[in-house]
Motif scaffolding. Structure first.
Motif, PDB file in Angstrom:
ATOM      1  N   LEU A   1      12.941  -2.819   0.896  1.00 31.08           N
ATOM      2  CA  LEU A   1      12.368  -2.080   2.014  1.00 31.08           C
ATOM      3  C   LEU A   1      11.956  -0.693   1.547  1.00 31.08           C
ATOM      4  O   LEU A   1      12.618  -0.085   0.697  1.00 31.08           O
ATOM      5  CB  LEU A   1      13.370  -1.934   3.159  1.00 31.08           C
ATOM      6  N   ALA A   2      10.864  -0.195   2.109  1.00 36.26           N
ATOM      7  CA  ALA A   2      10.454   1.196   1.901  1.00 36.26           C
ATOM      8  C   ALA A   2      10.525   1.918   3.233  1.00 36.26           C
ATOM      9  O   ALA A   2      10.025   1.411   4.251  1.00 36.26           O
ATOM     10  CB  ALA A   2       9.047   1.267   1.324  1.00 36.26           C
ATOM     11  N   VAL A   3      11.147   3.081   3.226  1.00 38.93           N
ATOM     12  CA  VAL A   3      11.263   3.908   4.432  1.00 38.93           C
ATOM     13  C   VAL A   3      10.153   4.960   4.387  1.00 38.93           C
ATOM     14  O   VAL A   3       9.991   5.664   3.387  1.00 38.93           O
ATOM     15  CB  VAL A   3      12.643   4.578   4.513  1.00 38.93           C
ATOM     16  N   VAL A   4       9.377   5.041   5.471  1.00 33.66           N
ATOM     17  CA  VAL A   4       8.202   5.908   5.532  1.00 33.66           C
ATOM     18  C   VAL A   4       8.475   7.045   6.510  1.00 33.66           C
ATOM     19  O   VAL A   4       9.005   6.825   7.606  1.00 33.66           O
ATOM     20  CB  VAL A   4       6.957   5.114   5.978  1.00 33.66           C
ATOM     21  N   ALA A   5       8.085   8.245   6.125  1.00 31.45           N
ATOM     22  CA  ALA A   5       8.377   9.443   6.930  1.00 31.45           C
ATOM     23  C   ALA A   5       7.357   9.626   8.046  1.00 31.45           C
ATOM     24  O   ALA A   5       6.501  10.516   8.010  1.00 31.45           O
ATOM     25  CB  ALA A   5       8.412  10.677   6.037  1.00 31.45           C
ATOM     26  N   ILE A   6       7.450   8.785   9.042  1.00 31.66           N
ATOM     27  CA  ILE A   6       6.647   8.936  10.262  1.00 31.66           C
ATOM     28  C   ILE A   6       7.304   8.121  11.365  1.00 31.66           C
ATOM     29  O   ILE A   6       7.937   7.077  11.098  1.00 31.66           O
ATOM     30  CB  ILE A   6       5.186   8.487  10.043  1.00 31.66           C
ATOM     31  N   GLY A   7       7.190   8.600  12.597  1.00 34.45           N
ATOM     32  CA  GLY A   7       7.769   7.876  13.717  1.00 34.45           C
ATOM     33  C   GLY A   7       7.125   8.302  15.025  1.00 34.45           C
ATOM     34  O   GLY A   7       6.093   8.979  15.038  1.00 34.45           O
ATOM     35  N   TYR A   8       7.761   7.926  16.112  1.00 28.85           N
ATOM     36  CA  TYR A   8       7.148   8.233  17.408  1.00 28.85           C
ATOM     37  C   TYR A   8       7.170   9.724  17.708  1.00 28.85           C
ATOM     38  O   TYR A   8       6.391  10.221  18.522  1.00 28.85           O
ATOM     39  CB  TYR A   8       7.776   7.420  18.545  1.00 28.85           C
ATOM     40  N   GLY A   9       8.022  10.489  17.014  1.00 29.10           N
ATOM     41  CA  GLY A   9       7.995  11.944  17.153  1.00 29.10           C
ATOM     42  C   GLY A   9       6.737  12.569  16.588  1.00 29.10           C
ATOM     43  O   GLY A   9       6.410  13.706  16.890  1.00 29.10           O
ATOM     44  N   ASP A  10       6.036  11.812  15.772  1.00 32.31           N
ATOM     45  CA  ASP A  10       4.763  12.258  15.202  1.00 32.31           C
ATOM     46  C   ASP A  10       3.558  11.673  15.920  1.00 32.31           C
ATOM     47  O   ASP A  10       2.418  12.034  15.626  1.00 32.31           O
ATOM     48  CB  ASP A  10       4.695  11.855  13.723  1.00 32.31           C
ATOM     49  N   GLY A  11       3.822  10.751  16.841  1.00 34.97           N
ATOM     50  CA  GLY A  11       2.739  10.128  17.591  1.00 34.97           C
ATOM     51  C   GLY A  11       2.453   8.690  17.227  1.00 34.97           C
ATOM     52  O   GLY A  11       1.598   8.054  17.844  1.00 34.97           O
ATOM     53  N   TYR A  12       3.172   8.164  16.207  1.00 38.67           N
ATOM     54  CA  TYR A  12       2.976   6.747  15.901  1.00 38.67           C
ATOM     55  C   TYR A  12       3.694   5.934  16.973  1.00 38.67           C
ATOM     56  O   TYR A  12       4.832   6.229  17.338  1.00 38.67           O
ATOM     57  CB  TYR A  12       3.522   6.407  14.511  1.00 38.67           C
ATOM     58  N   PRO A  13       3.054   4.894  17.516  1.00 37.48           N
ATOM     59  CA  PRO A  13       3.637   4.202  18.681  1.00 37.48           C
ATOM     60  C   PRO A  13       4.953   3.509  18.359  1.00 37.48           C
ATOM     61  O   PRO A  13       5.063   2.768  17.385  1.00 37.48           O
ATOM     62  CB  PRO A  13       2.547   3.199  19.076  1.00 37.48           C
ATOM     63  N   ARG A  14       5.929   3.726  19.199  1.00 34.00           N
ATOM     64  CA  ARG A  14       7.260   3.136  19.007  1.00 34.00           C
ATOM     65  C   ARG A  14       7.247   1.625  19.177  1.00 34.00           C
ATOM     66  O   ARG A  14       8.048   0.908  18.553  1.00 34.00           O
ATOM     67  CB  ARG A  14       8.241   3.758  20.008  1.00 34.00           C
ATOM     68  N   ASN A  15       6.350   1.132  20.026  1.00 37.20           N
ATOM     69  CA  ASN A  15       6.415  -0.276  20.411  1.00 37.20           C
ATOM     70  C   ASN A  15       5.535  -1.193  19.568  1.00 37.20           C
ATOM     71  O   ASN A  15       5.197  -2.294  19.993  1.00 37.20           O
ATOM     72  CB  ASN A  15       6.055  -0.441  21.888  1.00 37.20           C
ATOM     73  N   VAL A  16       5.172  -0.768  18.339  1.00 32.22           N
ATOM     74  CA  VAL A  16       4.443  -1.713  17.491  1.00 32.22           C
ATOM     75  C   VAL A  16       5.363  -2.882  17.152  1.00 32.22           C
ATOM     76  O   VAL A  16       6.556  -2.687  16.894  1.00 32.22           O
ATOM     77  CB  VAL A  16       3.902  -1.058  16.203  1.00 32.22           C
ATOM     78  N   PRO A  17       4.840  -4.097  17.138  1.00 31.68           N
ATOM     79  CA  PRO A  17       5.693  -5.248  16.839  1.00 31.68           C
ATOM     80  C   PRO A  17       5.948  -5.394  15.342  1.00 31.68           C
ATOM     81  O   PRO A  17       5.214  -4.833  14.512  1.00 31.68           O
ATOM     82  CB  PRO A  17       4.875  -6.425  17.370  1.00 31.68           C
ATOM     83  N   ASN A  18       6.972  -6.163  14.997  1.00 24.35           N
ATOM     84  CA  ASN A  18       7.187  -6.518  13.603  1.00 24.35           C
ATOM     85  C   ASN A  18       5.931  -7.164  13.038  1.00 24.35           C
ATOM     86  O   ASN A  18       5.280  -7.975  13.705  1.00 24.35           O
ATOM     87  CB  ASN A  18       8.360  -7.502  13.477  1.00 24.35           C
ATOM     88  N   GLY A  19       5.579  -6.793  11.829  1.00 21.28           N
ATOM     89  CA  GLY A  19       4.388  -7.352  11.196  1.00 21.28           C
ATOM     90  C   GLY A  19       3.166  -6.475  11.287  1.00 21.28           C
ATOM     91  O   GLY A  19       2.151  -6.753  10.644  1.00 21.28           O
ATOM     92  N   THR A  20       3.228  -5.403  12.067  1.00 25.10           N
ATOM     93  CA  THR A  20       2.094  -4.474  12.140  1.00 25.10           C
ATOM     94  C   THR A  20       1.846  -3.890  10.749  1.00 25.10           C
ATOM     95  O   THR A  20       2.772  -3.433  10.091  1.00 25.10           O
ATOM     96  CB  THR A  20       2.387  -3.353  13.140  1.00 25.10           C
ATOM     97  N   PRO A  21       0.596  -3.896  10.274  1.00 19.17           N
ATOM     98  CA  PRO A  21       0.356  -3.513   8.881  1.00 19.17           C
ATOM     99  C   PRO A  21       0.255  -2.017   8.656  1.00 19.17           C
ATOM    100  O   PRO A  21      -0.140  -1.249   9.532  1.00 19.17           O
ATOM    101  CB  PRO A  21      -0.987  -4.180   8.577  1.00 19.17           C
ATOM    102  N   VAL A  22       0.614  -1.631   7.424  1.00 17.44           N
ATOM    103  CA  VAL A  22       0.277  -0.327   6.854  1.00 17.44           C
ATOM    104  C   VAL A  22      -0.325  -0.614   5.478  1.00 17.44           C
ATOM    105  O   VAL A  22      -0.292  -1.748   4.994  1.00 17.44           O
ATOM    106  CB  VAL A  22       1.511   0.589   6.726  1.00 17.44           C
ATOM    107  N   LEU A  23      -0.886   0.409   4.855  1.00 16.89           N
ATOM    108  CA  LEU A  23      -1.452   0.257   3.521  1.00 16.89           C
ATOM    109  C   LEU A  23      -0.687   1.114   2.518  1.00 16.89           C
ATOM    110  O   LEU A  23      -0.418   2.287   2.774  1.00 16.89           O
ATOM    111  CB  LEU A  23      -2.920   0.695   3.492  1.00 16.89           C
ATOM    112  N   VAL A  24      -0.359   0.498   1.374  1.00 18.32           N
ATOM    113  CA  VAL A  24       0.163   1.234   0.224  1.00 18.32           C
ATOM    114  C   VAL A  24      -0.642   0.765  -0.987  1.00 18.32           C
ATOM    115  O   VAL A  24      -0.700  -0.444  -1.265  1.00 18.32           O
ATOM    116  CB  VAL A  24       1.664   0.973  -0.008  1.00 18.32           C
ATOM    117  N   HIS A  25      -1.269   1.703  -1.674  1.00 17.13           N
ATOM    118  CA  HIS A  25      -2.153   1.358  -2.800  1.00 17.13           C
ATOM    119  C   HIS A  25      -3.207   0.343  -2.377  1.00 17.13           C
ATOM    120  O   HIS A  25      -3.589  -0.536  -3.159  1.00 17.13           O
ATOM    121  CB  HIS A  25      -1.351   0.825  -3.985  1.00 17.13           C
ATOM    122  N   GLY A  26      -3.664   0.431  -1.126  1.00 12.29           N
ATOM    123  CA  GLY A  26      -4.699  -0.457  -0.643  1.00 12.29           C
ATOM    124  C   GLY A  26      -4.228  -1.834  -0.217  1.00 12.29           C
ATOM    125  O   GLY A  26      -5.029  -2.646   0.246  1.00 12.29           O
ATOM    126  N   LYS A  27      -2.947  -2.138  -0.362  1.00 12.92           N
ATOM    127  CA  LYS A  27      -2.402  -3.441   0.025  1.00 12.92           C
ATOM    128  C   LYS A  27      -1.638  -3.325   1.335  1.00 12.92           C
ATOM    129  O   LYS A  27      -0.962  -2.328   1.601  1.00 12.92           O
ATOM    130  CB  LYS A  27      -1.468  -3.956  -1.069  1.00 12.92           C
TER     131      LYS A  27
END
Length: 361
Positions: free
Chosen positions: A267-293
């Motif tokens: 697992l990778a822990v990313v420094a962002i959350g709902y305190g920054d405006g990212y939605p709390r209720n995103v479901p499991n599987g919602t994508p992010v990109l790291v190195h374009g993947k």
């Protein structure tokens, strides 16, 4: 290296999107909509980069005054008009233009003692049923304001579409017919097209168009409906990995143990959350990109952090993570949450740093 969220604002993309508006509506003037802090992108910075627009639109008086205080001299239109007659002297002093959408505003303008006349955009409710004079009262309001020394001659006539994002809906055509019928014979430049109108209803362009969300690189159209031009995302929201850890099969992650890994993973822990405006209720599987993947979010988003499943990949602490923007449309994330891109962009909090650049990402 910053280990906190950053919103990268690509000013080149912003200018590109304005050129796309000009391409679609070459005969129209552009009222660039900057309300809600330019849809979360930074109102003054955006205004400085949209000097090719003909005017700016904001929702409220405080937004307009912020632009004036920042040195913006271009015409500014208050899209919600004014809320109290006491605001009219300030509107005159700041050289602002107002949308008039109800009888109380008509009465207030006529009764006021002003140092100079104001520019009026007279709004008709053709079916949105939010703001606007009812069609049967429109001509009367126009004539009454025309006789007032408090109004500049040659009003702007306007309405707002409810369903322009759907090319199959009959509502937009009905609204157009309503507007033209009830404004027949009235002099003035016309403004009907919001972003969806610019993209899908060329017959609505008239003398003024009012692009908002499309300036920021997001299509207003229903997801399955293609666009005639290319828009470029202006905001890329990103942060960084702050920890990487291995967990065994069957372990759970985050508050409420809302996700359980079926196999051993990292697992990778990313420094962002709902305190920054990212939605709390995103479901499991919602994508992010790291190195374009793409990597899936797992477990609940917390106030300051979220967790992604990186498997055996060589993701490490310090790696940049893209939450939306270049390579990952904000509309895709909004669809996962069951909302619209507008809300996500506008919900970015002051904890996020904004970096403005003039080169494509």
């Amino acid at each position: 290296m910053l280990r906190k969220p950053v919103a990268r604002i690509d000013l080149t993309a912003l200018q590109h999107n304005l050129r796309q508006v000009r391409q679609l509506a070459p005969e129209s003037k552009v009222l660039a909509v900057l309300k809600a802090n330019a849809y979360g992108h930074g109102m003054l910075k955006v205004a400085e980069q949209l000097q090719q627009a003909d005017a700016f639109g904001v929702a409220r008086l405080d937004e307009a005054l912020s632009l004036r205080a920042g040195g913006v001299v271009k015409p500014i239109v208050l899209l919600e008009g004014f809320f109290d007659a006491d605001e009219l002297p300030q509107i005159v002093a700041s050289n602002l233009q107002v949308v008039v959408h109800q009888q109380e505003q008509v009465d207030a303008i006529v009764a006021a003692e002003l140092d100079a006349p104001i520019r009026v955009w007279l709004k008709m409710d053709t079916g949105m049923h939010r703001l606007g004079l009812m069609p049967e009262h429109y001509q009367t309001a126009y004539q009454r304001l025309s006789q007032s020394p408090n109004c500049l001659p040659a009003f702007r006539l306007m309405s707002h579409f409810a369903c322009a994002d759907d090319r199959q809906s009959p509502d937009t055509q009905a609204q157009l017919q309503c507007f033209y019928h009830h404004s027949q014979g009235l002099a003035g430049e016309v403004s009907l097209a919001n972003s969806a109108g610019v993209l899908a209803w060329p017959e609505s362009h008239q003398q003024w168009v009012r692009p908002g969300i499309m300036l920021y690189g997001v299509s207003p159209m229903l997801q399955q409906q293609a666009m005639p031009i290319e828009l470029k995302p202006v905001m890329t929201l990103c942060s960084r990995v702050i920890a990487v850890r291995s967990i065994a099969a069957g372990e759970t992650v985050g508050y409420g143990s809302a996700w359980q890994t079926p196999q051993a993973t990292r697992l990778a822990v990313v420094a962002i959350g709902y305190g920054d405006g990212y939605p709390r209720n995103v479901p499991n599987g919602t994508p992010v990109l790291v190195h374009g993947k793409r990597y899936p979010i797992v477990g609940r988003v917390s106030m300051d952090m979220l967790t992604i499943d990186i498997g055996t990949d060589a993701v490490q602490s310090g790696d940049e993570v893209v939450l939306w923007g270049q390579g990952l449309p904000v509309a895709e994330i909004a669809a996962k949450v069951g909302t619209i891109p507008y809300e996500l962009l506008c919900n970015i909090t002051p904890r996020v740093d904004f970096h403005y650049n003039s080169s494509a990402l």
